[in-house]
Design an enzyme around this catalytic site. Sequence first.
Site, PDB file in Angstrom:
ATOM      1  N   GLU A 129       3.624  -2.389  -5.788  1.00  0.00           N
ATOM      2  CA  GLU A 129       2.417  -3.208  -5.952  1.00  0.00           C
ATOM      3  C   GLU A 129       1.276  -2.392  -6.555  1.00  0.00           C
ATOM      4  OE1 GLU A 129       3.641  -5.981  -5.976  1.00  0.00           O
ATOM      5  OE2 GLU A 129       2.493  -7.131  -4.537  1.00  0.00           O
ATOM      6  N   THR A 182      -3.467  -9.565 -11.904  1.00  0.00           N
ATOM      7  CA  THR A 182      -4.057  -9.299 -10.587  1.00  0.00           C
ATOM      8  C   THR A 182      -5.209  -8.304 -10.728  1.00  0.00           C
ATOM      9  OG1 THR A 182      -1.894  -9.619  -9.622  1.00  0.00           O
ATOM     10  CG2 THR A 182      -3.518  -8.543  -8.233  1.00  0.00           C
TER      11      THR A 182
END
Length: 308
Positions: A129, A182
């Site tokens: 991530e 993101t």
Amino acid sequence: MKNEIRVFCPATIANVSCGFDVLGVALDNVGDEMVVRKTTAKGITITKLEGQDLPLETHKNVAGVAGLALLAATDYTGGFEIEIYKKIKAGSGIGSSAASSTGAVWAMNQLLGKPFSNLELVQFSMKGEELASGVQHADNVAPAIFGGFTLVRSYNPLDIIKINTPKELYATVIHPQIEIKTSDSRKILKTTISLADGIKQWGNVGGLIAGLYTEDYDLIGRSLQDYIIEPIRSILIPAFDNVKSASLEAGALGCGISGSGPSIFALSKGKEKATQVASAMQDVYNKVGIPYDIHVSSVNLEGVKIIE
Ligand code: ADP
């Protein structure tokens, strides 16, 4: 022990309205597939990647980065080959990167005889991530590993709680075909909040958790409100307010941004209602002329799983 497995890696909705960076839920009908096999050669090689245009290099792919974090923690002297079959579009806001990092480490753990706990698998996945978004957030990877709803109670030390899933809860997700990274949608957020907003927000987080445990659908609906992130991020999503009001009118318990967007999710009681919500969402984008993908799904209760 097997040398090769094929796994389903679920898509996930992070934040779930009020729980920015701490709440997430895994889906059953949307997800990637991966094949992971042991090799005598050291390291990790991504041998195939279908469905999306993403890097094959181990250090540039979240599956490789998460896998290397796991390898560094074992004394296993071999390595792994990975094939990735992407069905979740990167940057969709339904955990595309999380599906690949969790699928890789979950499958490796199985092939090594399960030396690592779910919590450790989450920690390895968070390295993936970090590559995708610059932040080691766990709100997508935790539900992908544990299944169901999860709460990241604390990041330091990492403390993850699996929350009960009410039996009739269904998710509807619409993905307008625009990409929001993101990392970009994080940049627009403020770093401070007002006490008044904080009070409303943590009231809702508590209410949502209580509603999930007691299977009180009305309480779940009342708690699916986000006073902090949604007002800022929704600006990036075309026709967000219309999709949200159409979903609520169609009977959704609540509706919000999935992860960092642009996907919008709704939760409903029962599959029939979730399907009606899907057509209400579709009507909005059909009128505006924005192409989309749409999914109606039950909650995935087990996380990454072996498929034949
Ligand atoms: P999502 O919210 O759907 O996970 P992100 O924007 O967080 O989308 O992650 C996608 C980013 O991660 C893209 O920049 C993509 O290039 C990168 N990436 C690297 N490897 C992968 C992978 N195996 N699957 C998905 N995205 C990956």
